[in-house]
Design a protein around this motif. Structure first.
Motif, PDB file in Angstrom:
ATOM      1  N   TYR A  36      34.229  62.037  36.331  1.00  0.00           N
ATOM      2  CA  TYR A  36      34.704  62.168  34.953  1.00  0.00           C
ATOM      3  C   TYR A  36      34.622  60.844  34.199  1.00  0.00           C
ATOM      4  CZ  TYR A  36      36.510  66.837  35.944  1.00  0.00           C
ATOM      5  OH  TYR A  36      36.620  68.168  36.264  1.00  0.00           O
ATOM      6  N   THR A  37      33.948  59.868  34.787  1.00  0.00           N
ATOM      7  CA  THR A  37      33.832  58.539  34.182  1.00  0.00           C
ATOM      8  C   THR A  37      32.413  58.317  33.689  1.00  0.00           C
ATOM      9  OG1 THR A  37      35.534  57.662  35.681  1.00  0.00           O
ATOM     10  CG2 THR A  37      34.110  56.070  34.581  1.00  0.00           C
ATOM     11  N   ASP A  38      32.279  58.020  32.391  1.00  0.00           N
ATOM     12  CA  ASP A  38      30.949  57.767  31.826  1.00  0.00           C
ATOM     13  C   ASP A  38      30.454  56.364  32.127  1.00  0.00           C
ATOM     14  OD1 ASP A  38      30.581  60.303  30.416  1.00  0.00           O
ATOM     15  OD2 ASP A  38      32.204  59.626  29.107  1.00  0.00           O
ATOM     16  N   LEU A  39      31.377  55.398  32.137  1.00  0.00           N
ATOM     17  CA  LEU A  39      30.998  54.000  32.290  1.00  0.00           C
ATOM     18  C   LEU A  39      32.009  53.285  33.178  1.00  0.00           C
ATOM     19  CD1 LEU A  39      29.382  51.411  31.420  1.00  0.00           C
ATOM     20  CD2 LEU A  39      30.965  51.261  29.469  1.00  0.00           C
ATOM     21  N   VAL A  40      31.503  52.534  34.152  1.00  0.00           N
ATOM     22  CA  VAL A  40      32.355  51.699  35.004  1.00  0.00           C
ATOM     23  C   VAL A  40      32.127  50.239  34.647  1.00  0.00           C
ATOM     24  CG1 VAL A  40      32.850  50.914  37.349  1.00  0.00           C
ATOM     25  CG2 VAL A  40      32.417  53.344  36.904  1.00  0.00           C
ATOM     26  N   LEU A  41      33.202  49.549  34.272  1.00  0.00           N
ATOM     27  CA  LEU A  41      33.165  48.105  34.076  1.00  0.00           C
ATOM     28  C   LEU A  41      33.598  47.501  35.412  1.00  0.00           C
ATOM     29  CD1 LEU A  41      35.020  47.953  30.622  1.00  0.00           C
ATOM     30  CD2 LEU A  41      32.589  48.313  31.052  1.00  0.00           C
ATOM     31  N   LEU A  42      32.641  47.096  36.219  1.00  0.00           N
ATOM     32  CA  LEU A  42      32.903  46.710  37.603  1.00  0.00           C
ATOM     33  C   LEU A  42      33.107  45.210  37.726  1.00  0.00           C
ATOM     34  CD1 LEU A  42      33.111  47.779  40.518  1.00  0.00           C
ATOM     35  CD2 LEU A  42      30.663  47.305  40.755  1.00  0.00           C
ATOM     36  N   ASP A  43      34.319  44.820  38.125  1.00  0.00           N
ATOM     37  CA  ASP A  43      34.658  43.408  38.273  1.00  0.00           C
ATOM     38  C   ASP A  43      34.185  42.873  39.626  1.00  0.00           C
ATOM     39  OD1 ASP A  43      35.988  43.432  35.814  1.00  0.00           O
ATOM     40  OD2 ASP A  43      37.840  44.151  36.743  1.00  0.00           O
ATOM     41  N   ILE A  44      33.296  41.909  39.583  1.00  0.00           N
ATOM     42  CA  ILE A  44      32.819  41.252  40.791  1.00  0.00           C
ATOM     43  C   ILE A  44      33.639  39.973  40.981  1.00  0.00           C
ATOM     44  CG2 ILE A  44      30.846  40.188  41.954  1.00  0.00           C
ATOM     45  CD1 ILE A  44      30.476  43.160  41.548  1.00  0.00           C
ATOM     46  N   LYS A  45      34.481  39.941  41.980  1.00  0.00           N
ATOM     47  CA  LYS A  45      35.341  38.773  42.208  1.00  0.00           C
ATOM     48  C   LYS A  45      34.561  37.629  42.849  1.00  0.00           C
ATOM     49  CE  LYS A  45      38.719  41.211  40.622  1.00  0.00           C
ATOM     50  NZ  LYS A  45      39.165  40.997  39.226  1.00  0.00           N
ATOM     51  N   HIS A  46      33.715  37.956  43.791  1.00  0.00           N
ATOM     52  CA  HIS A  46      32.785  36.994  44.389  1.00  0.00           C
ATOM     53  C   HIS A  46      31.803  37.783  45.246  1.00  0.00           C
ATOM     54  CE1 HIS A  46      31.176  33.274  46.073  1.00  0.00           C
ATOM     55  NE2 HIS A  46      31.899  32.623  45.179  1.00  0.00           N
ATOM     56  N   THR A  47      30.630  37.219  45.476  1.00  0.00           N
ATOM     57  CA  THR A  47      29.612  37.909  46.262  1.00  0.00           C
ATOM     58  C   THR A  47      29.681  37.560  47.749  1.00  0.00           C
ATOM     59  OG1 THR A  47      28.021  36.142  45.807  1.00  0.00           O
ATOM     60  CG2 THR A  47      28.043  38.017  44.287  1.00  0.00           C
ATOM     61  N   ASN A  48      30.426  36.518  48.084  1.00  0.00           N
ATOM     62  CA  ASN A  48      30.581  36.079  49.476  1.00  0.00           C
ATOM     63  C   ASN A  48      31.880  36.632  50.049  1.00  0.00           C
ATOM     64  OD1 ASN A  48      31.980  33.809  51.317  1.00  0.00           O
ATOM     65  ND2 ASN A  48      29.760  33.796  51.682  1.00  0.00           N
ATOM     66  N   ILE A  49      31.819  37.184  51.255  1.00  0.00           N
ATOM     67  CA  ILE A  49      32.985  37.832  51.863  1.00  0.00           C
ATOM     68  C   ILE A  49      34.175  36.878  51.983  1.00  0.00           C
ATOM     69  CG2 ILE A  49      33.863  38.863  53.985  1.00  0.00           C
ATOM     70  CD1 ILE A  49      31.113  40.053  54.468  1.00  0.00           C
ATOM     71  N   ILE A  95      28.354  45.239  34.843  1.00  0.00           N
ATOM     72  CA  ILE A  95      28.850  44.281  35.825  1.00  0.00           C
ATOM     73  C   ILE A  95      29.570  43.152  35.097  1.00  0.00           C
ATOM     74  CG2 ILE A  95      28.224  42.606  37.600  1.00  0.00           C
ATOM     75  CD1 ILE A  95      27.840  45.473  38.508  1.00  0.00           C
ATOM     76  N   ARG A  96      30.790  42.863  35.553  1.00  0.00           N
ATOM     77  CA  ARG A  96      31.566  41.775  34.957  1.00  0.00           C
ATOM     78  C   ARG A  96      31.916  40.735  36.028  1.00  0.00           C
ATOM     79  NH1 ARG A  96      36.149  44.275  30.851  1.00  0.00           N
ATOM     80  NH2 ARG A  96      34.866  44.148  28.969  1.00  0.00           N
ATOM     81  N   ALA A  97      31.880  39.474  35.636  1.00  0.00           N
ATOM     82  CA  ALA A  97      32.259  38.406  36.572  1.00  0.00           C
ATOM     83  C   ALA A  97      32.844  37.241  35.797  1.00  0.00           C
ATOM     84  CB  ALA A  97      31.048  37.951  37.383  1.00  0.00           C
ATOM     85  N   VAL A  98      33.959  36.720  36.286  1.00  0.00           N
ATOM     86  CA  VAL A  98      34.570  35.537  35.693  1.00  0.00           C
ATOM     87  C   VAL A  98      33.911  34.299  36.302  1.00  0.00           C
ATOM     88  CG1 VAL A  98      36.706  34.226  35.374  1.00  0.00           C
ATOM     89  CG2 VAL A  98      36.764  36.733  35.342  1.00  0.00           C
ATOM     90  N   ILE A  99      33.512  33.374  35.436  1.00  0.00           N
ATOM     91  CA  ILE A  99      32.873  32.143  35.895  1.00  0.00           C
ATOM     92  C   ILE A  99      33.869  31.000  35.758  1.00  0.00           C
ATOM     93  CG2 ILE A  99      30.918  30.583  35.623  1.00  0.00           C
ATOM     94  CD1 ILE A  99      30.226  33.438  36.583  1.00  0.00           C
ATOM     95  N   TYR A 153      25.151  43.061  32.102  1.00  0.00           N
ATOM     96  CA  TYR A 153      25.942  42.068  32.826  1.00  0.00           C
ATOM     97  C   TYR A 153      26.788  41.305  31.810  1.00  0.00           C
ATOM     98  CZ  TYR A 153      23.058  42.660  37.038  1.00  0.00           C
ATOM     99  OH  TYR A 153      22.422  43.173  38.145  1.00  0.00           O
ATOM    100  N   GLU A 154      28.052  41.124  32.108  1.00  0.00           N
ATOM    101  CA  GLU A 154      28.942  40.342  31.264  1.00  0.00           C
ATOM    102  C   GLU A 154      29.570  39.225  32.097  1.00  0.00           C
ATOM    103  OE1 GLU A 154      30.626  43.167  27.708  1.00  0.00           O
ATOM    104  OE2 GLU A 154      31.835  43.010  29.522  1.00  0.00           O
ATOM    105  N   LEU A 155      29.311  37.995  31.704  1.00  0.00           N
ATOM    106  CA  LEU A 155      29.938  36.848  32.355  1.00  0.00           C
ATOM    107  C   LEU A 155      31.083  36.368  31.470  1.00  0.00           C
ATOM    108  CD1 LEU A 155      26.860  34.825  33.676  1.00  0.00           C
ATOM    109  CD2 LEU A 155      28.240  36.565  34.852  1.00  0.00           C
ATOM    110  N   LEU A 156      32.273  36.309  32.033  1.00  0.00           N
ATOM    111  CA  LEU A 156      33.464  35.960  31.278  1.00  0.00           C
ATOM    112  C   LEU A 156      33.873  34.523  31.604  1.00  0.00           C
ATOM    113  CD1 LEU A 156      35.436  39.262  32.032  1.00  0.00           C
ATOM    114  CD2 LEU A 156      33.790  38.814  30.200  1.00  0.00           C
ATOM    115  N   PRO A 157      33.824  33.631  30.628  1.00  0.00           N
ATOM    116  CA  PRO A 157      34.198  32.236  30.899  1.00  0.00           C
ATOM    117  C   PRO A 157      35.689  32.099  31.183  1.00  0.00           C
ATOM    118  CG  PRO A 157      33.761  32.556  28.556  1.00  0.00           C
ATOM    119  CD  PRO A 157      33.368  33.829  29.245  1.00  0.00           C
TER     120      PRO A 157
END
Length: 253
Positions: free
Chosen positions: A133-146, A176-180, A207-211
């Motif tokens: 039921y979701t059209d769009l997911v704003l997916l927060d990537i916290k980090h790519t390394n485990i 895709i969202r990620a805080v830098i 892709y959205e990079l959030l300062p």
């Protein structure tokens, strides 16, 4: 328009923004839901962490409020975004609201870290139903390394991977969202790792990079919570924008 007042669920929300413009396309109502299992070092809303009751609301009443703004959604290609906190921690209420939105022809977006539980896998919410039921997911990537993920977010990456597994199956649109953050991931090698890490996710539209910024520091003081990034400067917005443009090369809506 449909809004069944005889059958409803109760949700715990932090706040409601009637007409936002940064959490998905067009003009949007944003429902900030209470509760989050992660403890991200760069989080600027620690007041949403607690799972305790903040503001209880019936799904039918919230839907009635949302419907007032439907003309703005229709005119701008907007809709409703469920954010937080972490919406997945209230799966029954979230699913109820998503269904009501879809029944009324309203575009739905889910701003999520993908962590809906921290217990055994059998307690995982119905991600399939929610994403259907979701059209769009704003997916927060916290980090790519485990290891860095756990260090930053305070929880194992395996819970995020469980959500990612279902996301790949249902295939909603994804931003895709990620805080830098200076000193943590403010380098081009990390930006390239985002591109590589997300290459198996279908339907990425942006892709959205959030300062990183320090606007939420005072909240930590008020809540008596130690701030782990004390002394960290605001991220360079121009550099962040350059990297964002690089990530979005070749992306087509």
């Amino acid at each position: 328009m449909q809004n069944n007042k005889d059958d409803f669920t109760i949700g715990n929300i932090h706040s409601f923004e009637s007409m936002g413009s940064v959490d998905g396309p067009g003009v949007r109502s944003v429902v900030f839901m209470q509760g989050c299992r992660l403890r991200c070092a760069f989080c600027h809303n620690p007041d949403t962490w607690s799972l305790g009751e903040n503001h209880a609301v019936r799904s039918c009443d919230l839907m009635e409020k949302i419907l007032r703004f439907k003309p703005y959604f229709d005119a701008t290609g907007g809709g409703v975004t469920f954010s937080g906190g972490e919406p997945l921690l209230q799966p029954e209420f979230l699913l109820d609201m998503l269904r009501r939105c879809k029944a009324n022809g309203i575009h739905t977006a889910l701003d999520t870290s993908g962590v809906g539980h921290r217990g055994e896998k059998r307690f995982r919410p119905d991600y399939s139903g929610i994403l259907s039921y979701t059209d769009l997911v704003l997916l927060d990537i916290k980090h790519t390394n485990i290891d860095m993920y756990k260090q930053i977010a305070g929880l194992s990456m395996k819970y995020f991977n469980e959500f990612l597994e279902v996301l790949r199956e249902i295939k909603p649109d994804v931003w895709i969202r990620a805080v830098i953050v200076p000193g943590i991931n403010d380098n081009f090698e990390y930006i390239k790792s985002i591109k590589e890490y997300t290459r198996t996710i279908p339907n990425i539209k942006k892709y959205e990079l959030l300062p990183y910024h320090t606007l939420g520091v005072n909240k930590y003081k008020e809540l008596g919570i130690p701030y782990r990034l004390s002394g960290t400067k605001n991220m360079d917005k121009q550099k962040t924008a350059e990297w964002q443009r690089w990530l979005n090369v070749g992306i087509r809506d």
